[in-house]
Design a protein around this motif. Structure first.
Motif, PDB file in Angstrom:
ATOM      1  N   HIS A  59       0.838  -1.205   0.000  1.00  8.34           N
ATOM      2  CA  HIS A  59       0.000   0.000   0.000  1.00  8.34           C
ATOM      3  C   HIS A  59       0.869   1.250   0.000  1.00  8.34           C
ATOM      4  CE1 HIS A  59      -3.327   2.663   0.829  1.00  8.34           C
ATOM      5  NE2 HIS A  59      -2.728   3.112   1.914  1.00  8.34           N
TER       6      HIS A  59
ATOM      7  N   ALA B 117       2.357   1.771  -3.416  1.00  8.75           N
ATOM      8  CA  ALA B 117       1.384   2.305  -4.357  1.00  8.75           C
ATOM      9  C   ALA B 117       1.233   3.808  -4.188  1.00  8.75           C
ATOM     10  CB  ALA B 117       0.037   1.613  -4.170  1.00  8.75           C
ATOM     11  N   LEU B 118       1.238   4.289  -2.945  1.00  7.47           N
ATOM     12  CA  LEU B 118       1.160   5.723  -2.691  1.00  7.47           C
ATOM     13  C   LEU B 118       2.392   6.439  -3.227  1.00  7.47           C
ATOM     14  CD1 LEU B 118      -0.261   5.781   0.963  1.00  7.47           C
ATOM     15  CD2 LEU B 118      -1.481   6.353  -1.150  1.00  7.47           C
TER      16      LEU B 118
ATOM     17  N   VAL C 124       4.309   5.421  -5.681  1.00  5.63           N
ATOM     18  CA  VAL C 124       4.258   5.391  -7.140  1.00  5.63           C
ATOM     19  C   VAL C 124       3.370   6.513  -7.660  1.00  5.63           C
ATOM     20  CG1 VAL C 124       3.388   4.084  -9.123  1.00  5.63           C
ATOM     21  CG2 VAL C 124       4.821   2.962  -7.419  1.00  5.63           C
ATOM     22  N   ARG C 125       2.214   6.704  -7.025  1.00  4.69           N
ATOM     23  CA  ARG C 125       1.324   7.797  -7.439  1.00  4.69           C
ATOM     24  C   ARG C 125       1.986   9.151  -7.235  1.00  4.69           C
ATOM     25  NH1 ARG C 125      -2.890   4.444  -5.303  1.00  4.69           N
ATOM     26  NH2 ARG C 125      -2.838   5.524  -3.284  1.00  4.69           N
ATOM     27  N   ARG C 126       2.741   9.276  -6.128  1.00  2.69           N
ATOM     28  CA  ARG C 126       3.434  10.531  -5.862  1.00  2.69           C
ATOM     29  C   ARG C 126       4.514  10.784  -6.911  1.00  2.69           C
ATOM     30  NH1 ARG C 126       5.452  11.027   0.098  1.00  2.69           N
ATOM     31  NH2 ARG C 126       3.206  10.691   0.343  1.00  2.69           N
TER      32      ARG C 126
ATOM     33  N   ARG D 122       4.542   9.755 -10.000  1.00  3.12           N
ATOM     34  CA  ARG D 122       3.893  10.154 -11.260  1.00  3.12           C
ATOM     35  C   ARG D 122       3.359  11.579 -11.169  1.00  3.12           C
ATOM     36  NH1 ARG D 122      -0.110   5.598 -13.393  1.00  3.12           N
ATOM     37  NH2 ARG D 122       0.032   6.954 -15.224  1.00  3.12           N
ATOM     38  N   PHE D 123       2.805  11.956 -10.012  1.00  2.00           N
ATOM     39  CA  PHE D 123       2.296  13.315  -9.822  1.00  2.00           C
ATOM     40  C   PHE D 123       3.419  14.335  -9.953  1.00  2.00           C
ATOM     41  CE2 PHE D 123       1.626  16.894  -6.902  1.00  2.00           C
ATOM     42  CZ  PHE D 123       0.476  17.443  -7.448  1.00  2.00           C
TER      43      PHE D 123
ATOM     44  N   TRP E 277       4.474  14.597 -13.650  1.00  4.52           N
ATOM     45  CA  TRP E 277       3.530  15.365 -14.456  1.00  4.52           C
ATOM     46  C   TRP E 277       3.595  16.851 -14.104  1.00  4.52           C
ATOM     47  CZ3 TRP E 277       1.694  13.994 -18.812  1.00  4.52           C
ATOM     48  CH2 TRP E 277       1.347  12.664 -19.083  1.00  4.52           C
TER      49      TRP E 277
ATOM     50  N   VAL F 107       6.918   8.665 -15.837  1.00  6.41           N
ATOM     51  CA  VAL F 107       5.509   8.289 -15.962  1.00  6.41           C
ATOM     52  C   VAL F 107       5.397   6.921 -16.640  1.00  6.41           C
ATOM     53  CG1 VAL F 107       3.303   8.883 -17.029  1.00  6.41           C
ATOM     54  CG2 VAL F 107       4.710  10.672 -15.987  1.00  6.41           C
TER      55      VAL F 107
ATOM     56  N   VAL G  60       1.192   0.757 -14.754  1.00  4.59           N
ATOM     57  CA  VAL G  60       0.775  -0.378 -13.914  1.00  4.59           C
ATOM     58  C   VAL G  60       1.552  -1.642 -14.222  1.00  4.59           C
ATOM     59  CG1 VAL G  60      -1.163  -1.884 -13.340  1.00  4.59           C
ATOM     60  CG2 VAL G  60      -1.532   0.569 -13.607  1.00  4.59           C
TER      61      VAL G  60
ATOM     62  N   ARG H  72       5.567  -1.152 -12.973  1.00  2.45           N
ATOM     63  CA  ARG H  72       5.996  -0.524 -11.731  1.00  2.45           C
ATOM     64  C   ARG H  72       6.892  -1.424 -10.889  1.00  2.45           C
ATOM     65  NH1 ARG H  72       0.331   0.570  -8.767  1.00  2.45           N
ATOM     66  NH2 ARG H  72       0.218   1.841 -10.653  1.00  2.45           N
TER      67      ARG H  72
END
Length: 212
Positions: A12, A15-16, A18-20, A22-23, A26, A69, A74, A77
């Motif tokens: 978990h 995953a957070l 990874v999102r950070r 990518r954010f 971007w 990115v 998915v 990663r």
């Protein structure tokens, strides 16, 4: 049940992260495109090769952001092969950056036309110089937490953007205040050498082991 929670927690948290990652990639890309537009427009207006080069440098840096990115899509990663390819692509972007800055610096030294004063360019450099290190540090923290050399390498490229901003600020400022047009290409050559070193480290996969 407790054991299951302990097993799921790292996934978990990753995953957070990874999102950070990518954010941040971007967000950095969005700024680089804005930076590109302002720098090139101001560079054309002032006939400043260094300022135009700085703008195109922003496009090159956005390449590294798009690589991150792509890296954290998915299906990729958790792929070591994707990590290695991303490291190499970031390294190539470093080498492109070094070559471009080096060529533009030499052209500025031997060109017949010297840049005019650009207060817009000075303002852009003054804004970018302190903000890029903040973005780089955020990416470094996420990259180290993920064990991703590619993310850390892309953060180092943001630091090179900050160095270039300082060089550009010194060069444009010295040209505006003292008439020292040669200050910008001289500093940019030093930055090109730094980019070569960073590219070599990223190609070897050493960036993840660097300290923040």
């Amino acid at each position: 049940m407790a054991a299951a929670i302990e097993t799921l927690a790292p996934a978990h948290e990753r995953a957070l992260l990874v999102r950070r990652a990518r954010f941040l990639a971007w967000g950095g890309n969005a700024w680089h495109f804005v930076e590109f537009a302002i720098a090139v427009a101001a560079g054309i207006a002032a006939s400043s090769i260094a300022l135009i080069g700085f703008g195109f440098d922003s496009l090159i840096e956005s390449l590294a952001g798009f690589i991150i990115v792509w890296r954290f899509a998915v299906r990729r990663r958790d792929s070591e092969a994707a990590e290695r390819r991303a490291q190499q692509l970031v390294a190539v972007s470093f080498f492109i950056l070094a070559a471009y800055v080096g060529v533009e610096s030499v052209r500025t030294f031997f060109g017949a036309h010297h840049p005019e004063t650009s207060w817009v360019g000075i303002g852009l450099a003054a804004f970018t110089a302190p903000t890029m290190p903040l973005l780089a540090r955020a990416k470094q923290r996420v990259g180290h937490a993920l064990g991703s050399s590619a993310t850390v390498g892309e953060a180092q490229q943001n630091m090179i953007c900050a160095y270039l901003s300082v060089a550009l600020l010194v060069g444009l400022g010295a040209n505006a205040l003292l008439g020292w047009w040669w200050a910008d290409p001289a500093a940019a050559l030093v930055i090109a050498a730094v980019a070569l070193v960073e590219g070599r480290e990223s190609w070897r996969g050493e960036a993840c082991c660097d300290t923040c």
